[in-house]
Motif scaffolding. Structure first.
Motif, short mmCIF file in Angstrom:
data_model
loop_
_atom_site.label_atom_id
_atom_site.label_comp_id
_atom_site.label_asym_id
_atom_site.label_seq_id
_atom_site.Cartn_x
_atom_site.Cartn_y
_atom_site.Cartn_z
N ALA A 310 21.18 9.59 -13.93
CA ALA A 310 20.97 9.52 -12.49
C ALA A 310 19.98 8.39 -12.25
O ALA A 310 18.89 8.36 -12.83
CB ALA A 310 20.41 10.84 -11.97
N VAL A 311 20.35 7.42 -11.39
CA VAL A 311 19.57 6.19 -11.23
C VAL A 311 18.98 6.13 -9.83
O VAL A 311 19.68 6.29 -8.83
CB VAL A 311 20.45 4.95 -11.49
CG1 VAL A 311 19.62 3.67 -11.36
CG2 VAL A 311 21.10 5.04 -12.87
N PHE A 312 17.66 5.89 -9.77
CA PHE A 312 16.93 5.75 -8.50
C PHE A 312 16.40 4.32 -8.37
O PHE A 312 15.92 3.74 -9.36
CB PHE A 312 15.75 6.73 -8.44
CG PHE A 312 16.14 8.17 -8.45
CD1 PHE A 312 16.23 8.89 -7.26
CD2 PHE A 312 16.41 8.83 -9.64
CE1 PHE A 312 16.59 10.22 -7.25
CE2 PHE A 312 16.78 10.17 -9.65
CZ PHE A 312 16.86 10.87 -8.45
N ASP A 313 16.45 3.79 -7.19
CA ASP A 313 15.93 2.45 -6.94
C ASP A 313 14.42 2.53 -6.69
O ASP A 313 13.93 2.26 -5.58
CB ASP A 313 16.64 1.80 -5.75
CG ASP A 313 16.39 0.30 -5.66
OD1 ASP A 313 15.91 -0.27 -6.66
OD2 ASP A 313 16.64 -0.29 -4.60
N SER A 314 13.68 2.94 -7.72
CA SER A 314 12.24 3.15 -7.59
C SER A 314 11.55 2.67 -8.85
O SER A 314 11.95 3.04 -9.96
CB SER A 314 11.92 4.63 -7.36
OG SER A 314 12.52 5.10 -6.17
N SER A 315 10.50 1.88 -8.67
CA SER A 315 9.71 1.39 -9.80
C SER A 315 8.61 2.40 -10.14
O SER A 315 8.37 3.36 -9.40
CB SER A 315 9.08 0.04 -9.46
OG SER A 315 8.14 0.21 -8.40
N ARG A 316 7.93 2.17 -11.25
CA ARG A 316 6.86 3.07 -11.66
C ARG A 316 5.74 3.08 -10.62
O ARG A 316 5.21 4.14 -10.28
CB ARG A 316 6.32 2.65 -13.03
CG ARG A 316 5.35 3.65 -13.62
CD ARG A 316 4.86 3.23 -14.98
NE ARG A 316 3.98 2.06 -14.90
CZ ARG A 316 3.29 1.55 -15.93
NH1 ARG A 316 3.43 2.12 -17.13
NH2 ARG A 316 2.52 0.51 -15.80
N GLU A 317 5.38 1.92 -10.09
CA GLU A 317 4.32 1.84 -9.10
C GLU A 317 4.66 2.59 -7.84
O GLU A 317 3.81 3.25 -7.22
CB GLU A 317 4.01 0.37 -8.78
CG GLU A 317 3.36 -0.42 -9.90
CD GLU A 317 4.32 -0.73 -11.04
OE1 GLU A 317 5.55 -0.68 -10.80
OE2 GLU A 317 3.85 -0.99 -12.17
N ALA A 318 5.91 2.53 -7.42
CA ALA A 318 6.33 3.18 -6.17
C ALA A 318 6.37 4.70 -6.28
O ALA A 318 6.39 5.40 -5.27
CB ALA A 318 7.70 2.65 -5.74
N LEU A 319 6.35 5.19 -7.52
CA LEU A 319 6.49 6.63 -7.72
C LEU A 319 5.16 7.38 -7.81
O LEU A 319 5.17 8.60 -7.95
CB LEU A 319 7.30 6.89 -8.98
CG LEU A 319 8.80 6.58 -8.87
CD1 LEU A 319 9.46 6.67 -10.23
CD2 LEU A 319 9.47 7.51 -7.89
N ARG A 320 4.05 6.69 -7.70
CA ARG A 320 2.76 7.38 -7.75
C ARG A 320 2.68 8.41 -6.63
O ARG A 320 2.90 8.10 -5.47
CB ARG A 320 1.63 6.37 -7.64
CG ARG A 320 1.44 5.48 -8.86
CD ARG A 320 0.15 4.71 -8.80
NE ARG A 320 -0.02 3.87 -10.00
CZ ARG A 320 0.27 2.57 -10.04
NH1 ARG A 320 0.73 1.97 -8.96
NH2 ARG A 320 0.09 1.90 -11.17
N GLY A 321 2.36 9.64 -7.01
CA GLY A 321 2.27 10.71 -6.03
C GLY A 321 3.59 11.41 -5.75
O GLY A 321 3.64 12.41 -5.03
N SER A 322 4.69 10.91 -6.34
CA SER A 322 6.00 11.54 -6.14
C SER A 322 6.30 12.54 -7.25
O SER A 322 5.71 12.48 -8.34
CB SER A 322 7.10 10.47 -6.11
OG SER A 322 6.95 9.61 -5.00
#
Length: 347
Positions: A310-322
Protein backbone atom coordinates in the motif's frame (compact mmCIF):
# COMPACT_ATOMS: atom_id res chain seq x y z
CA UNK A 1 -47.14 -33.27 -7.97
CA UNK A 2 -45.54 -29.83 -8.47
CA UNK A 3 -43.86 -28.51 -11.62
CA UNK A 4 -40.35 -29.71 -10.86
CA UNK A 5 -41.58 -33.18 -9.88
CA UNK A 6 -43.61 -33.50 -13.10
CA UNK A 7 -40.62 -32.30 -15.11
CA UNK A 8 -38.31 -34.88 -13.53
CA UNK A 9 -40.93 -37.64 -13.86
CA UNK A 10 -41.35 -37.02 -17.60
CA UNK A 11 -37.59 -37.00 -18.20
CA UNK A 12 -37.18 -40.35 -16.45
CA UNK A 13 -39.70 -42.01 -18.74
CA UNK A 14 -37.44 -41.69 -21.78
CA UNK A 15 -33.80 -42.44 -22.32
CA UNK A 16 -31.74 -42.66 -25.51
CA UNK A 17 -30.21 -45.98 -26.44
CA UNK A 18 -26.78 -46.40 -24.77
CA UNK A 19 -25.19 -47.26 -28.16
CA UNK A 20 -26.48 -44.00 -29.68
CA UNK A 21 -25.24 -41.87 -26.79
CA UNK A 22 -21.81 -43.52 -27.01
CA UNK A 23 -21.51 -42.95 -30.77
CA UNK A 24 -22.55 -39.31 -30.51
CA UNK A 25 -20.14 -38.54 -27.68
CA UNK A 26 -17.32 -40.34 -29.53
CA UNK A 27 -18.07 -38.30 -32.63
CA UNK A 28 -17.94 -35.09 -30.64
CA UNK A 29 -14.65 -36.05 -28.99
CA UNK A 30 -13.00 -37.14 -32.26
CA UNK A 31 -14.19 -33.94 -33.93
CA UNK A 32 -12.34 -31.89 -31.32
CA UNK A 33 -9.06 -33.59 -32.36
CA UNK A 34 -9.39 -33.02 -36.11
CA UNK A 35 -7.88 -29.93 -37.61
CA UNK A 36 -10.17 -27.54 -39.40
CA UNK A 37 -13.32 -28.84 -37.72
CA UNK A 38 -14.76 -26.67 -34.98
CA UNK A 39 -16.10 -28.54 -31.91
CA UNK A 40 -19.18 -26.32 -32.08
CA UNK A 41 -19.94 -27.56 -35.61
CA UNK A 42 -19.49 -31.18 -34.60
CA UNK A 43 -21.74 -30.70 -31.60
CA UNK A 44 -24.38 -28.99 -33.71
CA UNK A 45 -24.40 -31.99 -36.04
CA UNK A 46 -24.67 -34.32 -33.07
CA UNK A 47 -27.62 -32.38 -31.75
CA UNK A 48 -29.29 -32.59 -35.12
CA UNK A 49 -28.97 -36.37 -35.01
CA UNK A 50 -30.43 -36.40 -31.55
CA UNK A 51 -33.42 -34.37 -32.61
CA UNK A 52 -34.01 -36.47 -35.72
CA UNK A 53 -34.14 -39.58 -33.58
CA UNK A 54 -36.32 -37.75 -31.00
CA UNK A 55 -33.78 -38.33 -28.24
CA UNK A 56 -34.47 -36.20 -25.14
CA UNK A 57 -31.43 -33.89 -25.11
CA UNK A 58 -32.17 -32.91 -21.52
CA UNK A 59 -31.47 -36.48 -20.44
CA UNK A 60 -28.13 -36.60 -22.24
CA UNK A 61 -27.17 -33.15 -20.92
CA UNK A 62 -28.04 -34.15 -17.38
CA UNK A 63 -26.12 -37.43 -17.51
CA UNK A 64 -22.96 -36.05 -19.16
CA UNK A 65 -21.54 -32.75 -17.84
CA UNK A 66 -19.04 -32.56 -20.72
CA UNK A 67 -21.85 -32.71 -23.26
CA UNK A 68 -23.74 -30.03 -21.37
CA UNK A 69 -20.68 -27.75 -21.34
CA UNK A 70 -20.23 -28.11 -25.08
CA UNK A 71 -23.90 -27.45 -25.59
CA UNK A 72 -23.42 -24.08 -23.88
CA UNK A 73 -20.70 -23.28 -26.42
CA UNK A 74 -23.10 -23.88 -29.31
CA UNK A 75 -26.21 -22.27 -27.84
CA UNK A 76 -26.51 -21.07 -24.23
CA UNK A 77 -30.25 -20.66 -24.73
CA UNK A 78 -30.69 -24.23 -25.90
CA UNK A 79 -28.45 -25.58 -23.17
CA UNK A 80 -30.35 -23.74 -20.48
CA UNK A 81 -33.71 -24.79 -21.95
CA UNK A 82 -32.80 -28.47 -21.63
CA UNK A 83 -31.20 -28.11 -18.19
CA UNK A 84 -33.26 -30.24 -15.76
CA UNK A 85 -34.99 -28.41 -12.92
CA UNK A 86 -33.51 -29.12 -9.49
CA UNK A 87 -34.58 -26.79 -6.69
CA UNK A 88 -32.20 -28.13 -4.04
CA UNK A 89 -28.78 -29.71 -3.76
CA UNK A 90 -27.06 -31.34 -0.80
CA UNK A 91 -23.39 -32.22 -0.44
CA UNK A 92 -21.15 -32.78 2.59
CA UNK A 93 -24.04 -31.95 4.90
CA UNK A 94 -24.62 -28.53 3.28
CA UNK A 95 -27.89 -27.84 1.46
CA UNK A 96 -28.45 -25.16 -1.17
CA UNK A 97 -32.13 -24.55 -1.91
CA UNK A 98 -34.33 -22.20 -3.91
CA UNK A 99 -36.82 -20.67 -1.51
CA UNK A 100 -38.84 -18.29 -3.71
CA UNK A 101 -38.66 -16.25 -6.90
CA UNK A 102 -40.47 -13.16 -8.16
CA UNK A 103 -40.42 -11.61 -11.64
CA UNK A 104 -41.24 -8.10 -12.77
CA UNK A 105 -40.48 -7.21 -16.38
CA UNK A 106 -36.79 -7.62 -17.14
CA UNK A 107 -35.80 -8.39 -13.52
CA UNK A 108 -36.18 -11.38 -11.24
CA UNK A 109 -35.34 -11.67 -7.57
CA UNK A 110 -34.68 -15.07 -6.05
CA UNK A 111 -34.19 -16.06 -2.42
CA UNK A 112 -31.73 -18.93 -1.91
CA UNK A 113 -30.77 -20.58 1.35
CA UNK A 114 -27.53 -22.26 2.39
CA UNK A 115 -27.91 -24.51 5.43
CA UNK A 116 -25.47 -26.62 7.43
CA UNK A 117 -27.30 -29.81 8.36
CA UNK A 118 -24.50 -31.49 10.30
CA UNK A 119 -21.98 -28.96 11.61
CA UNK A 120 -21.14 -25.33 12.31
CA UNK A 121 -19.67 -24.19 9.01
CA UNK A 122 -22.20 -21.42 8.31
CA UNK A 123 -22.63 -18.28 10.39
CA UNK A 124 -23.59 -14.62 10.02
CA UNK A 125 -20.26 -13.83 8.30
CA UNK A 126 -20.64 -16.40 5.48
CA UNK A 127 -19.12 -15.22 2.20
CA UNK A 128 -19.45 -17.00 -1.17
CA UNK A 129 -15.82 -16.04 -1.93
CA UNK A 130 -16.54 -15.05 -5.55
CA UNK A 131 -17.34 -18.71 -6.29
CA UNK A 132 -20.99 -18.22 -7.29
CA UNK A 133 -21.76 -19.04 -10.92
CA UNK A 134 -24.93 -18.00 -12.74
CA UNK A 135 -26.05 -19.35 -16.10
CA UNK A 136 -28.95 -17.99 -18.11
CA UNK A 137 -30.16 -18.09 -21.69
CA UNK A 138 -29.59 -14.34 -22.13
CA UNK A 139 -27.01 -11.79 -21.05
CA UNK A 140 -27.93 -10.40 -17.65
CA UNK A 141 -26.54 -8.20 -14.92
CA UNK A 142 -26.58 -10.26 -11.72
CA UNK A 143 -25.60 -9.95 -8.09
CA UNK A 144 -26.04 -12.11 -5.00
CA UNK A 145 -25.84 -10.82 -1.43
CA UNK A 146 -26.39 -12.16 2.08
CA UNK A 147 -29.58 -10.73 3.59
CA UNK A 148 -30.19 -12.82 6.72
CA UNK A 149 -28.78 -15.52 8.96
CA UNK A 150 -30.91 -17.77 11.19
CA UNK A 151 -28.73 -19.03 14.04
CA UNK A 152 -31.27 -21.62 15.24
CA UNK A 153 -31.35 -23.45 11.91
CA UNK A 154 -27.82 -22.49 10.79
CA UNK A 155 -29.28 -21.09 7.60
CA UNK A 156 -27.99 -18.17 5.54
CA UNK A 157 -30.41 -16.48 3.15
CA UNK A 158 -29.17 -14.83 -0.04
CA UNK A 159 -30.95 -12.56 -2.51
CA UNK A 160 -30.09 -13.13 -6.16
CA UNK A 161 -31.10 -10.32 -8.53
CA UNK A 162 -30.87 -10.72 -12.30
CA UNK A 163 -31.75 -8.08 -14.91
CA UNK A 164 -31.82 -8.73 -18.67
CA UNK A 165 -29.40 -6.46 -20.50
CA UNK A 166 -31.68 -6.23 -23.53
CA UNK A 167 -34.58 -5.01 -21.38
CA UNK A 168 -36.79 -7.93 -22.43
CA UNK A 169 -39.07 -9.89 -20.15
CA UNK A 170 -37.21 -12.49 -18.14
CA UNK A 171 -40.35 -14.53 -17.39
CA UNK A 172 -40.15 -18.06 -18.74
CA UNK A 173 -36.35 -18.22 -18.50
CA UNK A 174 -34.46 -20.81 -16.50
CA UNK A 175 -31.56 -19.95 -14.20
CA UNK A 176 -28.75 -22.17 -12.94
CA UNK A 177 -26.96 -21.05 -9.78
CA UNK A 178 -23.87 -22.83 -8.45
CA UNK A 179 -21.34 -22.50 -5.61
CA UNK A 180 -17.93 -24.19 -5.39
CA UNK A 181 -16.81 -22.90 -1.98
CA UNK A 182 -17.57 -20.42 0.77
CA UNK A 183 -15.92 -18.75 3.77
CA UNK A 184 -17.28 -18.32 7.28
CA UNK A 185 -16.33 -17.40 10.86
CA UNK A 186 -14.73 -14.21 9.55
CA UNK A 187 -13.09 -11.97 12.15
CA UNK A 188 -13.02 -8.20 11.62
CA UNK A 189 -10.06 -6.27 13.04
CA UNK A 190 -11.47 -2.76 12.98
CA UNK A 191 -9.38 0.43 13.17
CA UNK A 192 -6.16 -1.21 14.29
CA UNK A 193 -3.43 1.33 15.09
CA UNK A 194 0.02 0.16 13.98
CA UNK A 195 2.82 1.78 16.03
CA UNK A 196 5.53 3.25 13.78
CA UNK A 197 8.61 5.23 14.80
CA UNK A 198 8.92 7.45 11.75
CA UNK A 199 12.22 8.96 12.91
CA UNK A 200 13.96 5.59 12.99
CA UNK A 201 12.92 4.62 9.48
CA UNK A 202 15.63 5.25 6.87
CA UNK A 203 15.05 7.87 4.18
CA UNK A 204 15.31 5.11 1.59
CA UNK A 205 14.41 1.51 2.44
CA UNK A 206 15.79 -1.59 0.67
CA UNK A 207 13.63 -2.31 -2.38
CA UNK A 208 13.47 -4.52 -5.46
CA UNK A 209 11.40 -5.12 -8.59
CA UNK A 210 8.55 -7.63 -8.51
CA UNK A 211 6.05 -9.06 -10.98
CA UNK A 212 2.91 -6.91 -10.88
CA UNK A 213 -0.29 -8.97 -10.58
CA UNK A 214 -2.95 -6.30 -10.05
CA UNK A 215 -4.00 -3.34 -7.97
CA UNK A 216 -6.01 -0.18 -7.85
CA UNK A 217 -6.26 3.33 -6.50
CA UNK A 218 -6.38 6.97 -7.47
CA UNK A 219 -2.96 7.04 -9.15
CA UNK A 220 -4.23 6.01 -12.58
CA UNK A 221 -1.20 7.12 -14.60
CA UNK A 222 1.21 5.42 -12.22
CA UNK A 223 -0.74 2.17 -12.33
CA UNK A 224 -0.96 2.33 -16.14
CA UNK A 225 2.82 2.62 -16.34
CA UNK A 226 3.24 -0.27 -13.90
CA UNK A 227 0.80 -2.44 -15.86
CA UNK A 228 2.61 -1.67 -19.10
CA UNK A 229 5.99 -2.57 -17.62
CA UNK A 230 4.66 -5.59 -15.78
CA UNK A 231 6.97 -4.76 -12.90
CA UNK A 232 6.58 -2.71 -9.72
CA UNK A 233 9.14 -1.41 -7.23
CA UNK A 234 8.37 -2.73 -3.75
CA UNK A 235 9.95 -3.12 -0.33
CA UNK A 236 12.24 -6.05 0.24
CA UNK A 237 10.24 -8.21 2.66
CA UNK A 238 11.43 -8.33 6.25
CA UNK A 239 10.66 -10.89 8.93
CA UNK A 240 6.95 -10.53 9.81
CA UNK A 241 6.43 -7.98 12.57
CA UNK A 242 4.43 -8.70 15.70
CA UNK A 243 0.95 -7.21 15.41
CA UNK A 244 -2.61 -8.19 16.42
CA UNK A 245 -3.90 -9.43 13.04
CA UNK A 246 -3.66 -13.21 12.70
CA UNK A 247 -3.78 -14.51 9.14
CA UNK A 248 -2.09 -11.47 7.53
CA UNK A 249 1.66 -10.90 7.86
CA UNK A 250 3.10 -7.38 8.14
CA UNK A 251 6.38 -7.73 6.22
CA UNK A 252 7.59 -4.16 5.85
CA UNK A 253 7.11 -0.41 6.40
CA UNK A 254 9.48 2.00 4.68
CA UNK A 255 10.10 4.65 2.05
CA UNK A 256 10.89 4.30 -1.65
CA UNK A 257 11.56 7.50 -3.62
CA UNK A 258 9.92 9.66 -0.97
CA UNK A 259 6.72 7.57 -0.73
CA UNK A 260 5.60 5.40 2.20
CA UNK A 261 5.10 1.69 1.49
CA UNK A 262 3.28 -0.66 3.87
CA UNK A 263 3.69 -4.32 2.88
CA UNK A 264 1.62 -7.36 3.80
CA UNK A 265 1.57 -11.03 2.76
CA UNK A 266 -1.20 -13.66 2.90
CA UNK A 267 -0.80 -17.42 2.56
CA UNK A 268 -3.41 -19.36 0.55
CA UNK A 269 -5.40 -16.22 -0.22
CA UNK A 270 -7.81 -18.07 -2.52
CA UNK A 271 -8.88 -20.23 0.41
CA UNK A 272 -9.29 -17.45 2.96
CA UNK A 273 -9.58 -14.06 1.19
CA UNK A 274 -7.82 -12.45 4.14
CA UNK A 275 -7.49 -8.77 3.27
CA UNK A 276 -7.71 -5.23 4.56
CA UNK A 277 -6.67 -1.63 3.93
CA UNK A 278 -4.51 1.06 5.54
CA UNK A 279 -4.84 4.80 6.08
CA UNK A 280 -2.97 7.60 7.86
CA UNK A 281 -4.35 10.00 10.48
CA UNK A 282 -2.84 13.35 11.49
CA UNK A 283 -3.09 14.97 14.94
CA UNK A 284 -6.53 16.37 14.09
CA UNK A 285 -7.86 12.96 13.06
CA UNK A 286 -7.89 13.78 9.32
CA UNK A 287 -7.48 10.69 7.18
CA UNK A 288 -5.21 10.17 4.19
CA UNK A 289 -5.98 7.17 1.98
CA UNK A 290 -3.26 5.34 0.11
CA UNK A 291 -2.32 6.48 -3.37
CA UNK A 292 -2.57 2.96 -4.76
CA UNK A 293 -2.33 -0.73 -3.86
CA UNK A 294 0.00 -2.97 -5.83
CA UNK A 295 -0.30 -6.76 -5.67
CA UNK A 296 2.81 -8.61 -6.74
CA UNK A 297 4.85 -11.77 -6.56
CA UNK A 298 8.49 -12.73 -6.70
CA UNK A 299 9.66 -15.45 -9.07
CA UNK A 300 10.75 -17.52 -6.09
CA UNK A 301 7.32 -17.30 -4.43
CA UNK A 302 4.88 -20.16 -4.42
CA UNK A 303 1.52 -19.54 -6.09
CA UNK A 304 -0.26 -19.67 -2.72
CA UNK A 305 1.43 -16.48 -1.41
CA UNK A 306 -0.13 -13.07 -2.12
CA UNK A 307 1.89 -9.92 -1.44
CA UNK A 308 0.79 -6.30 -1.46
CA UNK A 309 2.32 -2.84 -1.04
CA UNK A 310 0.00 0.00 0.00
CA UNK A 311 1.66 3.23 -1.19
CA UNK A 312 1.14 6.71 0.30
CA UNK A 313 2.41 9.95 -1.20
CA UNK A 314 4.00 10.97 2.11
CA UNK A 315 7.62 11.51 3.09
CA UNK A 316 9.13 10.76 6.48
CA UNK A 317 9.15 14.46 7.41
CA UNK A 318 5.49 14.90 6.51
CA UNK A 319 4.47 12.01 8.73
CA UNK A 320 5.63 13.47 12.05
CA UNK A 321 2.69 13.31 14.43
CA UNK A 322 0.71 10.97 12.14
CA UNK A 323 -0.40 7.43 12.94
CA UNK A 324 -0.91 4.39 10.72
CA UNK A 325 -4.24 2.54 10.91
CA UNK A 326 -5.95 -0.36 9.20
CA UNK A 327 -9.07 -2.52 9.09
CA UNK A 328 -8.81 -6.20 8.17
CA UNK A 329 -10.94 -9.30 7.63
CA UNK A 330 -9.66 -12.81 8.34
CA UNK A 331 -11.71 -15.96 7.73
CA UNK A 332 -11.68 -18.99 9.97
CA UNK A 333 -13.37 -21.70 7.88
CA UNK A 334 -13.07 -22.62 4.19
CA UNK A 335 -15.64 -25.11 2.85
CA UNK A 336 -15.49 -26.67 -0.62
CA UNK A 337 -18.21 -28.49 -2.51
CA UNK A 338 -20.26 -28.58 -5.69
CA UNK A 339 -23.71 -27.14 -5.11
CA UNK A 340 -26.00 -26.31 -8.01
CA UNK A 341 -29.70 -25.57 -8.46
CA UNK A 342 -31.72 -24.87 -11.58
CA UNK A 343 -35.13 -23.24 -11.49
CA UNK A 344 -37.68 -21.75 -13.90
CA UNK A 345 -38.55 -18.06 -13.60
CA UNK A 346 -42.32 -17.69 -13.78
CA UNK A 347 -44.80 -14.97 -12.91
Amino acid sequence: MNFSERYEHMNRQVSPAPELKTKILQAVESGKKKRGIRPAAVLAAALACLLVFTVPVCVLAAENPGFNSMLYEVSPGLAQFFKPVDLSCEENGIRLEVESAAVEGDTCQVYLTLQDLTGDRIDETVDLNDSAGIRQARDCITNCRLVEYEEETKTARFLLTSTAMDGGSIAGDKITFSISNFLSHITEYKDVEIPVDWENLPQESPSRDAVYTGGGGAAGETLSAIRKAGLVRVLKPMEPAAWPVEGIELTGIGFINGQLHVQTAVENVFENDNHGYFWLEDRMGNRTECLYNAYFRFDEDGSALSRQDAVFDSSREALRGSTLHGTFWVSGTFTEGNWEVTFPVQK
